[in-house]
Design an enzyme around this catalytic site. Structure first.
Site, mmCIF file in Angstrom:
data_model
loop_
_atom_site.group_PDB
_atom_site.id
_atom_site.type_symbol
_atom_site.label_atom_id
_atom_site.label_comp_id
_atom_site.label_asym_id
_atom_site.label_seq_id
_atom_site.Cartn_x
_atom_site.Cartn_y
_atom_site.Cartn_z
ATOM 1 N N ASP A 60 -25.480 -23.028 -9.083
ATOM 2 C CA ASP A 60 -24.205 -22.426 -8.699
ATOM 3 C C ASP A 60 -23.450 -21.986 -9.961
ATOM 4 O O ASP A 60 -22.394 -21.356 -9.879
ATOM 5 C CB ASP A 60 -23.366 -23.355 -7.806
ATOM 6 C CG ASP A 60 -22.947 -24.641 -8.498
ATOM 7 O OD1 ASP A 60 -23.421 -24.897 -9.623
ATOM 8 O OD2 ASP A 60 -22.139 -25.391 -7.918
ATOM 9 N N SER A 61 -24.044 -22.254 -11.137
ATOM 10 C CA SER A 61 -23.527 -21.683 -12.386
ATOM 11 C C SER A 61 -23.550 -20.157 -12.308
ATOM 12 O O SER A 61 -22.952 -19.483 -13.144
ATOM 13 C CB SER A 61 -24.334 -22.175 -13.592
ATOM 14 O OG SER A 61 -25.717 -21.995 -13.376
ATOM 15 N N ASP A 81 -29.365 -24.648 -5.384
ATOM 16 C CA ASP A 81 -28.250 -25.536 -5.761
ATOM 17 C C ASP A 81 -27.178 -25.480 -4.680
ATOM 18 O O ASP A 81 -26.655 -24.400 -4.377
ATOM 19 C CB ASP A 81 -27.676 -25.039 -7.092
ATOM 20 C CG ASP A 81 -26.905 -26.111 -7.823
ATOM 21 O OD1 ASP A 81 -26.984 -27.290 -7.438
ATOM 22 O OD2 ASP A 81 -26.221 -25.755 -8.806
ATOM 23 N N LYS A 93 -30.759 -29.098 -4.803
ATOM 24 C CA LYS A 93 -30.115 -30.032 -5.730
ATOM 25 C C LYS A 93 -28.665 -30.188 -5.307
ATOM 26 O O LYS A 93 -28.041 -29.231 -4.862
ATOM 27 C CB LYS A 93 -30.185 -29.484 -7.162
ATOM 28 C CG LYS A 93 -29.374 -30.284 -8.171
ATOM 29 C CD LYS A 93 -29.528 -29.769 -9.565
ATOM 30 C CE LYS A 93 -28.515 -28.708 -9.956
ATOM 31 N NZ LYS A 93 -27.107 -29.127 -9.847
ATOM 32 N N GLU A 102 -24.878 -32.536 -6.440
ATOM 33 C CA GLU A 102 -24.237 -33.324 -7.493
ATOM 34 C C GLU A 102 -23.684 -34.636 -6.945
ATOM 35 O O GLU A 102 -23.129 -34.670 -5.843
ATOM 36 C CB GLU A 102 -23.078 -32.518 -8.105
ATOM 37 C CG GLU A 102 -23.542 -31.241 -8.777
ATOM 38 C CD GLU A 102 -22.387 -30.469 -9.421
ATOM 39 O OE1 GLU A 102 -21.246 -30.977 -9.462
ATOM 40 O OE2 GLU A 102 -22.653 -29.347 -9.888
ATOM 41 N N GLU A 155 -27.003 -34.693 -16.832
ATOM 42 C CA GLU A 155 -26.364 -33.663 -17.664
ATOM 43 C C GLU A 155 -25.363 -34.261 -18.651
ATOM 44 O O GLU A 155 -24.498 -35.073 -18.269
ATOM 45 C CB GLU A 155 -25.643 -32.645 -16.757
ATOM 46 C CG GLU A 155 -24.888 -31.578 -17.559
ATOM 47 C CD GLU A 155 -24.444 -30.369 -16.749
ATOM 48 O OE1 GLU A 155 -24.758 -30.298 -15.545
ATOM 49 O OE2 GLU A 155 -23.784 -29.496 -17.345
HETATM 50 O O1 KIV Z 1 -25.470 -24.710 -11.558
HETATM 51 C C1 KIV Z 1 -26.183 -25.063 -12.490
HETATM 52 O O2 KIV Z 1 -26.754 -24.268 -13.230
HETATM 53 C C2 KIV Z 1 -26.329 -26.497 -12.700
HETATM 54 C C3 KIV Z 1 -26.619 -26.917 -14.099
HETATM 55 C C4 KIV Z 1 -25.348 -27.051 -14.831
HETATM 56 C C5 KIV Z 1 -27.399 -28.151 -14.123
HETATM 57 O O3 KIV Z 1 -26.117 -27.267 -11.816
#
Ligand code: KIV
Length: 282
Positions: free
Chosen positions: A46-47, A85, A115, A117, A184
């Site tokens: 989600d970056s 994500d 994934k 968090e 991280e």
């Molecule tokens: O969104 C992303 O790229 C991530 C990384 C910061 C691990 O979750």
């Protein structure tokens, strides 16, 4: 090109001490370059909110944003393990939401796993998604979606109290059924302890050596300009290359150096026939 990896490969790689390399990618070209380069996995993080959509953080990113970028990445890297994500608020509210949104990544975007968090506090979400037959990677340490609570994009686990909490989070993620964990921005000593303690693969982004390494493509390629975390090794300066190319193009257009005869399509019939036809319009 090697066959697409699966979960058994990642478990074996941990056992054999073979490192897993992964990067983020958000679109078709980036994904195809990553696949051609032999990356083991791709995270459609989600970056993307910060790297390609221009937000200041990741929280505005929606399920629809994530799914459409995952679809593009899947098309660009059909033989690479792809991690979707889960964006902010797609799993925080309830187990039921978490399962149905995780399912959309698999069903609509063809990702291999998802994934999310958090540690102890989202263990029930991990369990519910895993029980639905979906592979999950946990993510602890600096968790950007809750960076407000962490006081910003700050390294975690640097004091004993915080490191103890992280270890408990890591154990909770494994216990809940995640098949891997991403850590991280944590001191390497703490990461090494977690990687040894856990049976599942433990991957690192800015957390020193572990069972594999992840970097954000925008950082490592020099695309993302706002800031560069300490843990990033820059392998290219794509922003400079692109800016210089655009500048040169502007100059070429303004001065008439582009397009020259090399860059045009020539007529296929005698020019006189064209001249005659042009006259019809006079
Ligand atoms: O969104 C992303 O790229 C991530 C990384 C910061 C691990 O979750």
């Amino acid at each position: 090109m090697a066959n697409k990896k699966n979960i058994n490969d990642f478990i074996r790689m941990k056992k054999d001490g073979e490192q897993v390399s992964w990067v983020t990618a958000y679109d078709f070209p980036m994904a195809s370059f990553a696949e051609q380069a032999g990356l083991d996995m791709i995270l459609v993080g989600d970056s993307l909110g910060m790297v390609v959509l221009g937000y200041e953080g990741t929280n505005p990113v929606t399920m629809e944003d994530c799914l459409s970028h995952c679809q593009a990445v899947r098309r660009g890297a059909p033989k690479t393990w792809i991690v979707g994500d889960m964006p902010f608020m797609s799993y925080q509210v309830s187990d039921a939401d978490a399962v149905s949104n995780a399912g959309r990544f698999i069903k609509e975007a063809g990702t291999d796993c998802i994934k999310l968090e958090g540690g102890e506090r989202i263990a029930s979400r991990i369990k519910a998604i895993t029980n639905a037959g979906i592979l999950v990677i946990g993510h602890i340490g600096l968790t950007p979606q809750s960076s407000g609570q962490l006081g910003g994009f700050k390294a975690q686990g640097r004091d004993v109290k915080n490191a103890r909490a992280l270890i408990k989070d890591a154990l909770a993620v494994q216990e809940a059924g995640a098949y891997a964990l991403l850590v991280e921005a944590v001191p390497p000593e703490v990461t090494a302890f977690i990687a040894k303690k856990l049976d599942i693969p433990v991957y690192s982004i800015g957390a020193g050596p572990a069972d594999g390494q992840l970097l954000i493509c925008g950082d490592m390629l020099g695309l993302f300009q706002a800031f560069t975390p300490k843990f990033v090794k820059k392998y290219a300066n794509v922003a400079e290359i692109e800016t210089n190319a655009f500048k040169e193009y502007v100059q070429d257009v303004k001065t008439g150096r582009f397009p020259t005869d090399d860059y045009v399509y020539h007529v296929l019939e005698p020019m006189e026939d064209f001249e005659a036809m042009f006259k019809e319009f006079k």
